[in-house]
Enzyme design. Sequence first.
Site, PDB file in Angstrom:
ATOM      1  N   ASP A 116      36.971   5.598 111.822  1.00 15.44           N
ATOM      2  CA  ASP A 116      37.415   6.677 112.707  1.00 15.44           C
ATOM      3  C   ASP A 116      38.920   6.570 112.963  1.00 15.44           C
ATOM      4  O   ASP A 116      39.413   5.535 113.415  1.00 15.44           O
ATOM      5  CB  ASP A 116      36.673   6.616 114.047  1.00 15.44           C
ATOM      6  CG  ASP A 116      35.241   7.125 113.952  1.00 15.44           C
ATOM      7  OD1 ASP A 116      34.835   7.521 112.841  1.00 15.44           O
ATOM      8  OD2 ASP A 116      34.544   7.133 114.974  1.00 15.44           O
ATOM      9  N   GLU A 190      25.011  10.479 112.367  1.00 15.79           N
ATOM     10  CA  GLU A 190      23.801   9.962 111.734  1.00 15.79           C
ATOM     11  C   GLU A 190      22.624   9.976 112.709  1.00 15.79           C
ATOM     12  O   GLU A 190      22.796   9.736 113.909  1.00 15.79           O
ATOM     13  CB  GLU A 190      24.044   8.539 111.236  1.00 15.79           C
ATOM     14  CG  GLU A 190      25.139   8.479 110.190  1.00 15.79           C
ATOM     15  CD  GLU A 190      25.706   7.080 109.978  1.00 15.79           C
ATOM     16  OE1 GLU A 190      26.281   6.843 108.900  1.00 15.79           O
ATOM     17  OE2 GLU A 190      25.589   6.239 110.881  1.00 15.79           O
ATOM     18  N   THR A 350      23.482   6.870 102.910  1.00 14.41           N
ATOM     19  CA  THR A 350      24.757   6.185 102.680  1.00 14.41           C
ATOM     20  C   THR A 350      24.595   4.876 101.909  1.00 14.41           C
ATOM     21  O   THR A 350      23.509   4.532 101.470  1.00 14.41           O
ATOM     22  CB  THR A 350      25.441   5.891 104.023  1.00 14.41           C
ATOM     23  OG1 THR A 350      24.653   4.959 104.760  1.00 14.41           O
ATOM     24  CG2 THR A 350      25.600   7.154 104.843  1.00 14.41           C
ATOM     25  N   GLU A 389      26.117   9.093  99.548  1.00 17.73           N
ATOM     26  CA  GLU A 389      27.427   8.947 100.184  1.00 17.73           C
ATOM     27  C   GLU A 389      27.779   7.467 100.229  1.00 17.73           C
ATOM     28  O   GLU A 389      26.904   6.611 100.320  1.00 17.73           O
ATOM     29  CB  GLU A 389      27.350   9.512 101.606  1.00 17.73           C
ATOM     30  CG  GLU A 389      28.656   9.805 102.276  1.00 17.73           C
ATOM     31  CD  GLU A 389      28.435  10.510 103.609  1.00 17.73           C
ATOM     32  OE1 GLU A 389      28.452   9.837 104.655  1.00 17.73           O
ATOM     33  OE2 GLU A 389      28.233  11.736 103.595  1.00 17.73           O
ATOM     34  N   LEU A 392      31.376   2.932 103.569  1.00 13.32           N
ATOM     35  CA  LEU A 392      32.717   2.659 104.079  1.00 13.32           C
ATOM     36  C   LEU A 392      33.653   3.794 103.675  1.00 13.32           C
ATOM     37  O   LEU A 392      33.417   4.467 102.668  1.00 13.32           O
ATOM     38  CB  LEU A 392      33.215   1.315 103.548  1.00 13.32           C
ATOM     39  CG  LEU A 392      32.349   0.106 103.940  1.00 13.32           C
ATOM     40  CD1 LEU A 392      32.876  -1.164 103.306  1.00 13.32           C
ATOM     41  CD2 LEU A 392      32.266  -0.034 105.452  1.00 13.32           C
TER      42      LEU A 392
END
Length: 542
Positions: A116, A190, A350, A389, A392
């Site tokens: 983020d 998520e 992910t 996906e 990281l």
Amino acid sequence: MRKLSYSLIAYMLCVVALFSSFSTAQAEVKPNYKSYVMAPLGEITDWEEFKKQLIQLKESGVYALTTDVWWGKVEGTGDNQFDWSYYEKYADVVESSGLKWVPIISTHQCGGNVGDDCNYPIPAWLWEKDSIENMAFKSESGYLNKEALAPWWGGIENQYNELYKSFAENFADEKELIVKIYLSGGPAGELRYPSYQFADGWEYPQRGKLQAYSEGAKKDFGLFIQEKYPTIQELNAAWGTELGSWSEIQPPNNGEKFFRSGEAYNTQYGKDFMEWYQSTLEDHIEKIANVAHMQFDNTFNVPIGAKIAGVHWKMNDPEMPHSAEYSAGYYKYSQLLDQFKQSNLAITFTCLEMGDHDAYNPPYYSAPRTLVTQIANLANVRGISLNGENALPLINNEWGFDNSAEAVFNYNFDGFTLLRMNHLFDSEGNQTNEFNMMADKLGVTPIPVTFTVKDVPAANGQEVYLIGDRGEIGRWNTAEHKYKLTQNSDDTWTGTFNLAADRSYEFKFFLKDEDGKITWQNLETNRYHTPSIGTGEYSASW
């Protein structure tokens, strides 16, 4: 087409002869497989440069740009006071580049999670709707988490319905641009609990913390148990307790002990708690999916999806297996995916870039590739659209791109979304090495290769598996890249799968009986190597 051929002599303790050749038939790659890139988290300020970069993505084979549409940005000033002007400009620029657009209706906070680099809290006025104990998460340590609304709060449906409705009304004229819509199901977008949060003292690879300690959570747990057990006497009989009233029902008083003592796995109390813990996520995704279909289907008629996190650490921890997954709310994946199917939702999963190299190494016990294949198989059986996906925000090595490509090419993924666009260009706007690897590995057709094995000592009911990896000494892992071979009429075994280009491979073989037990293997005595496999026609023999 360029043709590669070679021969390789290997000493064999078990008599096995095999050859592989190029097959013109695709193995399991979906014909409509598509490549996506996720936009930067923060605000775009240089629209011209942004457009130039989007055009380069389009030219490299990328199909669509995935973008977080932040709730705190569009409805931050007040309830039902929407401002879509930034994202209307955004849509215009994406459209002018030739890319398609996948908006994520991001009802979570940006800030505080891995990768983020922005700060968009959810609207502050929300917290005036009810008490913080009903609306937020509270962990074992007492930490209050406000990065997303808690799934048991009763006002979610109404708030999301207003947001979704406003989005549909404002972007109805972008039907040709929008090809999919994703729903944020919780922290980091998520569907999970905020169990692994830096602000709560978490560090990788710790288990994370249960999020069942707010008054709203305790009340919801109690109602779940009352619905399951008609009387307090039946509850005490099942749990081996002597509770005098329903109000005495509590979440685990020590989360670490709950797992390490085996209570989470072996007691009825533990199983009931975990069933409730996951069921709140199932109820949540069902509610928001219903609202989304109501607001989006008639307007856009595109797939709607949500993301499940790849919580891959602690999977094989001998003292508390799967405890990180459980703490995040993932107790029974099959049941969770049943809800996705019932809600007509696509899944993004992910950690496709990772391997199982720490699967049995403390303190990690991390098996992401095993988890990816598990989720993919569950989704495929249910006919759920599956997108991959990376976990990281940057894949900075060829090995990670290879892992991602081979997962999507061999496990029936509809597409792959690369995190994140800002890593594909340097400060001067030039394409980085990550851009080139993305285009080479994920934007081109893979190479289908067929392997045939002879003279395997197989018995009835056994299955032959081929294991492929990059062949790095000390990094071999039998959990990666397993492909089942089928028996032919002449007692040979054949399997076709996809390989990424420009890479050398190492192969081994083993047999499994009906119970999954390995009955024969040549893992250490015979390893079969290929040179670097390029693009074009491919043939090989041993």
